[in-house]
Structure formats: structure tokens, C-alpha cells
Design a protein around this motif. Sequence first.
Motif, PDB file in Angstrom:
ATOM      1  N   ASN A  80     -35.431  11.930 -15.728  1.00 30.73           N
ATOM      2  CA  ASN A  80     -34.784  12.239 -14.450  1.00 30.73           C
ATOM      3  C   ASN A  80     -33.344  11.717 -14.415  1.00 30.73           C
ATOM      4  O   ASN A  80     -32.902  11.114 -13.434  1.00 30.73           O
ATOM      5  CB  ASN A  80     -35.592  11.660 -13.280  1.00 30.73           C
ATOM      6  CG  ASN A  80     -36.981  12.232 -13.189  1.00 30.73           C
ATOM      7  OD1 ASN A  80     -37.188  13.424 -13.443  1.00 30.73           O
ATOM      8  ND2 ASN A  80     -37.945  11.387 -12.844  1.00 30.73           N
ATOM      9  N   ARG A  81     -32.643  11.928 -15.533  1.00 30.39           N
ATOM     10  CA  ARG A  81     -31.216  11.572 -15.668  1.00 30.39           C
ATOM     11  C   ARG A  81     -30.969  10.072 -15.631  1.00 30.39           C
ATOM     12  O   ARG A  81     -29.861   9.623 -15.363  1.00 30.39           O
ATOM     13  CB  ARG A  81     -30.390  12.270 -14.581  1.00 30.39           C
ATOM     14  CG  ARG A  81     -30.454  13.783 -14.630  1.00 30.39           C
ATOM     15  CD  ARG A  81     -29.576  14.400 -13.564  1.00 30.39           C
ATOM     16  NE  ARG A  81     -29.649  15.851 -13.609  1.00 30.39           N
ATOM     17  CZ  ARG A  81     -28.957  16.663 -12.797  1.00 30.39           C
ATOM     18  NH1 ARG A  81     -28.180  16.119 -11.858  1.00 30.39           N
ATOM     19  NH2 ARG A  81     -29.065  17.965 -12.911  1.00 30.39           N
ATOM     20  N   ARG A  82     -32.026   9.301 -15.883  1.00 33.95           N
ATOM     21  CA  ARG A  82     -31.868   7.849 -15.921  1.00 33.95           C
ATOM     22  C   ARG A  82     -32.431   7.316 -17.226  1.00 33.95           C
ATOM     23  O   ARG A  82     -33.425   7.828 -17.747  1.00 33.95           O
ATOM     24  CB  ARG A  82     -32.605   7.186 -14.755  1.00 33.95           C
ATOM     25  CG  ARG A  82     -31.973   7.447 -13.394  1.00 33.95           C
ATOM     26  CD  ARG A  82     -32.767   6.771 -12.303  1.00 33.95           C
ATOM     27  NE  ARG A  82     -32.936   5.343 -12.541  1.00 33.95           N
ATOM     28  CZ  ARG A  82     -33.730   4.563 -11.832  1.00 33.95           C
ATOM     29  NH1 ARG A  82     -34.468   5.073 -10.849  1.00 33.95           N
ATOM     30  NH2 ARG A  82     -33.818   3.276 -12.096  1.00 33.95           N
ATOM     31  N   ALA A  83     -31.784   6.278 -17.741  1.00 35.46           N
ATOM     32  CA  ALA A  83     -32.277   5.618 -18.948  1.00 35.46           C
ATOM     33  C   ALA A  83     -33.339   4.596 -18.553  1.00 35.46           C
ATOM     34  O   ALA A  83     -33.064   3.686 -17.758  1.00 35.46           O
ATOM     35  CB  ALA A  83     -31.130   4.945 -19.689  1.00 35.46           C
TER      36      ALA A  83
END
Length: 439
Positions: free
Chosen positions: A309-312
Amino acid sequence: STIDIGGHPAIRKVVVRKMQNKRVRDAYRNKTGKKPADHGRREPTAFKRLLAEDTYSLNLPLAEEAGIVSATEVGQPPLLDEPSSLDSKRRIEDYEALIAPFRSLLAEVASMEVLDELLRLLYEGGDAPSVVGWSGKMLDCEYRNVKEHKHFLEILQNISLYDHTYNVLKAALDIAHEELRQRHDFLLPAVITAALGHDIGKIASLWRASPARKHTHEFAAEVKLKEMLSSLGNDVFTEIVAEAVSLHHSGPREETVARIIMDADARAREYEIMSADPTFTTRPMSEWLDLPRLAEVILPRINELVIKNRRAVWEAISFDGIVYCRPDYVRGVLKALAVEKKVLDYRLVRQSFETDNKVVLAEFSWMLKQRGYLAYDVKEGYFGLRFLFQSGVPAMRQPELYAIPVKIEFFPAKPSEIEKQKTDYLKTIVSVRAIGGGR
């Protein structure tokens, strides 16, 4: 003479098929001098006739309708001409045989007319797949869970709703006998009604006509059952049935009937899958889980950042001799290893259930604890603790997360080699401490 069959494709198709069938029958008669065998298509069967007359009732089972048709007479068709279905094995008599011992009890608490109507719905629409196949399937919790297991999905799509509902009813009655005891008389009618109606929302025509059609099949079934039960005037009974149906794919609270229907649905699914593929078995996790194999699978993911979800985010992180594993990641590994071992544990398939998550993860943690690999004292029945992961960079997010703490010696690599895998944000972690109770 010629017949004008009109231009409508559907009408033309039916008439052409009837004409073809007549030609086949005439050719057979001319060749053999015999009348073709009657397969029950020209004369309605008992159940079809009662449906057409709107007189079918569980109070007068088909087996007692000797004046209409006799299954024992030589050359007669079966008592029930089954609906054309994917794999229809059950007949209406099979349902009646399960329900018959409780008929008087049902008449006192439930509504025989509602059960009659549920059986009509199942007979008329039960040739649908037991996993939703219409356009709303991506909204459906069960479909989203099963589609991750392509092999299981293919099997269940070839089980008719008619047969699946029978399997759930049978399993629900078995579970009820095991668990209800003194509450048997009060709750059994609700169990039977909920089992029969739990998946009627999968009937495409009912779903399309439902005000709940933008929702899941269980919600559509709940709405329909509330409508059917409203005439009883028994709000408590209606609520028990409706809740059992609405929650059987999202995880019930402590309500007994809802729990029975959820477990019966899982037991039926296990039976259906293993009947189609006998290479799969059901076994306790303690018998099939190979802990060294699990350690090998997790090892490459320790101290690795992945994008979600676009997060590391991390799945497992090491700190001070302990590897903290994210519960959802461990569950995914358990699910993959179960398939690898040809073990069917439906708790790992229906991943939307919070109760299932807790139970399977608690079993895993208990296995670690027994072998001395669990790094903290986690109570039996729990799988981990809540930890604060503190970064040395004040501007960094300081997450509080649940994790399963595993001693680093569990993994087949030197601790120094595992630490070398850290990159970026993971290198800034300076403290990890338990801040909450178990889970």
C-alpha cells in the motif's frame, strides 16, 4: 404441415429441441416397435407436482405421497427428478430424513412454512455453484478467501449449492448434538433454519432482486430470512437466525448458533474438498508443521523491507537476539506450508476470521514455547505481545505492533549474518519493549 415458431431465439430453441426429441422417439418406435422408456420428463415428479400446486410441505413428506408416485414400482422414475446441477447428489428426501426427527420441535418453535419455502428456494435455485459466480463475487468475503487457493476454488465451484447446503445442515446437526445438551430443544430449530438459509443469497435471482444486492451473499440471505420470519412474531428467534447467517463468513461473537453454523460450513467445505481430492487430509498442526522448514521460509524475509500500500513495511525484524514476526505474515507462511504438506485446515483458508487467526497462531506459538524458542512468556491461548519499536531518529514513526517474539537461534543462520541484512529505517531501531498484554 409446418409450424411457425416465430423469431424469438429462446422460443425457437425450445421448439426445435422438442421437435428433435420427437423425431428420435419416432425413429426408435419405428425401428424396435417399442415405446421409448419414460424418464419422468412428461409426467411431473412428486416434488415438482407439489411445487406447481403450491402444496409441498415438510408435514407430509414425499415418502408418504404414495398416491402420487411410488419409487419402488419397477420402471417408475425416482421420487425426485433432481434439478440440473453441477454435481447434484442429494434429493429432497435426504433433507427430510435429517429434519424428520425434529418435526414436532420445529412446529412448536419455528415455522414449518418457512422451512418449506427454504426448500423450494433451494430446489429451484440450488443448481448454482456453492461459491458465488455472479458479478458481485469480488465483494464476497468467501470468494476472496478461496480464490487464493485455485485448486480449492475449482473444486467448490463444481459443488452445487443444493448439495453444499445439505452438507452444512448435516454438519450443523452433528455439532449441535455435541455442544447444545440442555439447550438442545430451544436452539435446534434456529440451527436448522439458519443452516437451510445460510447461503440462499448465492441464488443469483434472489440476490439481484434483493435490496442487499450491493452487499455480500450472507447479507442478502439475512434480509430474505428476516422477511420470511417476520410473520412469526418471535423477534428473539429471528435475531438468532439472522445473526448466524450474517456472520458465518466474518466470524461470530460468542453466540452459540452462529458459531455452530460457522463451524458447520467449514466442516462441510473440508469434506467437499477431500472428497474431490483425497490426497488432502486434516491433521492437528502439531503433527504436520515442520518447524525447521518454517524457519527456512522466514529467514530471507527477516530485516527486509517490502512495499505494501505504497509503504515500506517489514514482516520480521531482529533486535538484541530476538526476531519479532508479524502475525499476518506468519499466518501466510503457515497457510503455504499446509498446502505444501497436503493438509487442509479450513481455518487457514477463511482468513477473515479473527478468532481463527488467534487460534492457529496460538497453536504455533505454543509449539515454539514447548521447544524453548519463544522469547517472552506468552500465556497459553495467546500468540504474542504488543511491542513499541523505537527509532533513534525522532522524526521517524514509532510504531506499536503485535508480534510473535522468536529466539534468533531458531533460524538456520548466524545472528551476525541476520543483523547484516538490515537496511534503511531498520538500522535506526534502538529499542524494542513490550508495552501491552498478550493477544
